[in-house]
Enzyme design. Structure first.
Site, short mmCIF file in Angstrom:
data_model
loop_
_atom_site.label_atom_id
_atom_site.label_comp_id
_atom_site.label_asym_id
_atom_site.label_seq_id
_atom_site.Cartn_x
_atom_site.Cartn_y
_atom_site.Cartn_z
N ASP A 12 42.78 -3.27 94.13
CA ASP A 12 42.96 -1.91 93.88
C ASP A 12 42.83 -1.68 92.47
O ASP A 12 43.58 -1.97 91.68
CB ASP A 12 44.46 -1.63 94.33
CG ASP A 12 44.79 0.00 93.86
OD1 ASP A 12 44.07 0.79 93.37
OD2 ASP A 12 46.28 0.31 94.11
N LYS A 74 38.98 4.87 84.38
CA LYS A 74 38.49 5.15 85.70
C LYS A 74 38.17 6.74 85.81
O LYS A 74 37.26 6.79 86.89
CB LYS A 74 39.84 4.97 86.75
CG LYS A 74 39.19 5.03 88.14
CD LYS A 74 40.34 4.62 89.14
CE LYS A 74 40.42 4.75 90.56
NZ LYS A 74 41.17 4.39 91.36
#
Ligand code: AMP
Length: 575
Positions: A12, A74
């Protein structure tokens, strides 16, 4: 085929935290990092000696050295943004590769063997470029990333929903640090099908921190008259982040940051009490933004709230009571929160990795997914004597269950037109210039004819990994051409991956076993900045004696001094 003895990692790669997991004896297991922690901050910093720091030490340096530290990158995946850290330029892809590499090393240290493949999760709303950049980041980190799965789908796997016998429909709400995803799933006879997914790629726990910070920044501006130095903002922000998390369990918290260095060299002691109710008033606009994608996903799935059997909450920010209340109110049922909300996605990635490695402990699963964006081409239309170009003609609509293949017929617009340019876009706007160009190519060999006489079929085939194949057929000749959209923004050629890998290898890293020491020091230094008076003096002495122990190189006295320093830093954090 991958051998079951070489398991695949489940990763993740989060906006704020990342986790790595593997399937062990049929159960997903989160693996600890070099500090023994399950969550690794997605943070990269360049240390004073030029070495790269990743994780907790880097996060601590966001306070003392914001100009040398990158966080929340991100959000910029798939863009060309360049992060300049202490004189080095790193892209969001490089930064993600560094985090992935450190997770791979953690897994290797925990399990004692190398890993070369991973399943990585991404928000459902990630487009093609972002998915491709994630894959490239994996390659640079020495991990083959064949399979990318949506975070909410992974969460459903972690909850074992694919093993349910009864047919059921559910919603997964995933509020992480930087993104919010809603996915409507249907489970029938062990298969999970994604009926719809919607989200907001710019809404997450970080925004709740920003809402707490905004009035404080205004107050500081009133004090000092202009914009504050980055360091003061970073310190105030860290205090707001901690306050936000404490507000999940307490009804009132204090934000205390002594000795903030404001613009013009002014020093300011920030002291603020904030009640949960007051914070929730500040958060109201964000909570409304959470509702929007929920309504949109249900509309796309053609379902009403009461038709859902379950609601799962994942992502660290769903620990906030106001988010739980909102979900309960909207869906008219208590959401499931049995798994730690920040671990569920990594656990699901490990389940999917187990499936991919043909681990016998996981039942077969056929998961379908949906296209997160509409895909189409640029077309032209003649309106009287005017040729209108750049019209977005969708071929594969957002929300289409994939793998999917759709075909549309287009006709020529000019007299004797022998070629057409197929420009592939993704997005939701009627005009191409507001959507994202994925690739462009020319189809030749159309027989000369009057306008509108020649037809060209364009077929889009979109697979589970987000790879788009475009096939064009000139109907009159049967001539067919197939292209895989390669020119995706941000996609790297193999030699570029090699170059990026070499550049990464040129970076200096701290040896893994020195990380607990480096992290203890970075955390203590970050705390030191916040303190004044006697507490600051005591911590300063402890830092100095830890440095002395490091110089002495005697392992047991280093470990002892480190434990003492960590204990004091922690005690002062809670003070
Ligand atoms: P994730 O990306 O799932 O790791 O979620 C990270 C986000 O969850 C960050 O914005 C954290 O501040 C937030 N978070 C973690 N724990 C809590 C908590 N106890 N209360 C509120 N937010 C939290």
């Amino acid at each position: 085929m991958t051998n079951a003895s070489t398991p695949i990692l489940g990763i993740d790669l989060g906006t704020t935290y990342s986790l790595v997991a593997v399937l062990q004896n049929g159960a997903p297991t989160i693996l600890p990092n070099a500090l023994g922690a399950r969550l690794t901050p997605s943070a990269v910093s360049i240390d004073d000696d030029g070495a790269v720091l990743i994780g907790a030490a880097a996060l601590a340096r966001a306070i003392t050295h914001p100009e040398a530290t990158a966080l929340a990158f991100k959000r910029d995946m798939g863009t060309e943004r360049a992060y300049s850290l202490a004189g080095r330029t790193l892209t969001p892809r490089d930064l993600s590769a560094l985090v992935l590499r450190s997770l791979r090393e953690d897994a290797e240290a925990a399990l004692g063997h190398p890993f070369s493949e991973a399943v990585v999760t991404v928000p459902a709303y990630f487009g093609d470029a972002q998915r491709q950049t994630t894959r490239d980041a994996g390659a640079i980190a020495g991990l083959k990333v064949d399979r990318i799965i949506n975070e909410p789908t992974a969460a459903a796997l972690a909850y074992g929903l694919h093993r349910r016998e009864r047919e059921c429909k559910l919603a997964v709400l995933d509020l992480g640090g930087g993104t919010f995803d809603v996915t409507i799933l249907e489970i029938i006879e062990g298969c999970i099908e994604v009926l719809a997914s919607a989200g907001d790629a710019r809404l997450g726990g970080e925004d709740f921190v920003d809402s707490l910070l905004a009035p404080i920044l205004l107050e500081l501006q009133r004090e000092a008259g202009s914009e504050q130095p980055r360091r003061a903002i970073a310190r105030a922000r860290a205090a707001c982040e901690a306050a936000k998390c404490r507000l999940s369990a307490e009804s009132e918290v204090q934000i205390v940051v002594p000795g903030l260095e404001l613009a013009g060299g002014r020093r300011f002691d920030l002291v603020r009490t904030i009640e949960r109710e007051q914070a929730e008033r500040l958060w109201r606009p964000l909570l409304e933004r959470i509702s929007d994608p929920i309504f949109r996903a249900l509309r796309d799935a053609r379902l009403r709230f009461e038709q859902l059997d379950e609601v799962l909450l994942v992502g660290g920010a769903t620990r906030m009571p106001c988010v739980v209340e909102l979900a309960t109110r909207l869906f008219g049922r208590l959401p499931q929160r049995d798994l730690p909300p920040d671990e569920a996605v990594a656990m699901g990635a490990a389940v999917q990795a187990g499936l991919k490695a043909n681990d016998a402990s996981v039942e077969e699963l056929i998961a379908t997914d949906v296209a997160p964006f509409t895909l189409g081409i640029a077309s032209s239309n003649r309106l009287g004597s005017r040729l209108v170009t750049g019209i977005f003609s969708p071929i594969l609509e957002r929300g289409t269950v994939i793998p999917a293949s759709r075909v549309e017929r287009f006709t020529t617009v000019d007299e004797n037109q022998t070629q057409i340019v197929v420009a592939v876009y993704q997005g939701e706007h009627a005009s191409c210039d507001r959507n994202q160009l994925l690739g462009k190519y020319t189809v030749c060999g159309i027989p000369r004819s009057p306008p509108g006489e020649e037809a060209i079929d364009i077929r889009f085939s979109y697979d589970l990994n987000g790879i788009l194949e475009v096939e064009t057929t000139i109907v009159s000749t049967g001539h067919r051409a197939t292209t895989v959209i390669e020119e995706r923004p941000g996609k790297l050629r193999p030699e570029q991956v090699k170059d990026a890998l070499a550049a990464l290898q040129r970076l200096k890293f701290h040896p893994r076993d020195s990380l607990p020491n480096r992290t203890a020091l970075a955390r203590a230094e970050a705390r030191f900045v916040d303190l004044t008076g006697e507490e600051r003096r005591v911590l300063g002495e402890m830092i100095a004696s830890f440095r002395l122990a490091l110089e002495g190189q005697e392992p047991s006295s280093i470990a002892e001094a480190r434990e003492r320093l960590n204990a004091l830093t922690e005690a002062l954090r809670q003070a």
